[in-house]
Design an enzyme around this catalytic site. Sequence first.
Site, PDB file in Angstrom:
ATOM      1  CG  ASN A  12      39.858  50.796  50.365  1.00 12.66           C
ATOM      2  OD1 ASN A  12      40.342  51.895  50.611  1.00 12.66           O
ATOM      3  ND2 ASN A  12      40.188  49.713  51.047  1.00 12.66           N
ATOM      4  CG  MET A  80      37.826  40.402  53.235  1.00 12.44           C
ATOM      5  SD  MET A  80      39.491  41.072  53.432  1.00 12.44           S
ATOM      6  CE  MET A  80      40.095  40.074  54.779  1.00 12.44           C
ATOM      7  CG  ASN A  97      44.642  43.498  47.909  1.00  8.32           C
ATOM      8  OD1 ASN A  97      43.517  43.925  48.117  1.00  8.32           O
ATOM      9  ND2 ASN A  97      45.326  42.832  48.818  1.00  8.32           N
ATOM     10  CG  HIS A  99      47.840  44.057  53.098  1.00 13.18           C
ATOM     11  ND1 HIS A  99      46.902  43.112  53.450  1.00 13.18           N
ATOM     12  CD2 HIS A  99      48.832  43.974  54.022  1.00 13.18           C
ATOM     13  CE1 HIS A  99      47.329  42.476  54.529  1.00 13.18           C
ATOM     14  NE2 HIS A  99      48.483  42.986  54.895  1.00 13.18           N
TER      15      HIS A  99
END
Length: 178
Positions: A12, A80, A97, A99
């Site tokens: 990412n 994490m 974030n 997800h």
Amino acid sequence: MIGVLVSGTGTNLQALLDAELPVVAVASNRADAPALARAGHLPNAAFELAGYANRDERDAAMAEWLRAQGVRLVVLAGYMHLLTPAFLDRFPSAVVNVHPSLLPEFPGAHAVEEQLAAGVSESGATVHFVDEGIDSGPVLAQERIAVLPGDTPESLHARIQAIEHRLLPRVVEELCAR
């Protein structure tokens, strides 16, 4: 100016870099995170919990380091650890974030496996603001995909990551334009 928090391989992070977004710093909770190598040309630092008295102290140090790099928006890209108020209070409404589920369903670290175990017919990716909870902040964007017969955690996660790599840079770009 964007700061990125990573824990793993950094795909990412790579999507953000490929989108040529103004990433100015990368931090990790792991000195051995492969993602730090992707950030080799940028200021980067590891903030391992073992080096601090507690999570609050570590998060405050990490936040101050990012602020010193000129960061105004923080993106969690495979980071994490839950962030404490010692971090979040320094970046109010400026931590996002990505997800691998359609939040609010299946928050947490094992979302892909939990979705398959539950037999859902669709999955996807969510970009959301970060609060003190586990994947509980306000949703900014979602994209859906069908769960295919025979999907494994690896195959479903690979297809979700393809969505993440498109969705996260788009949302971050929109946030930077505000």
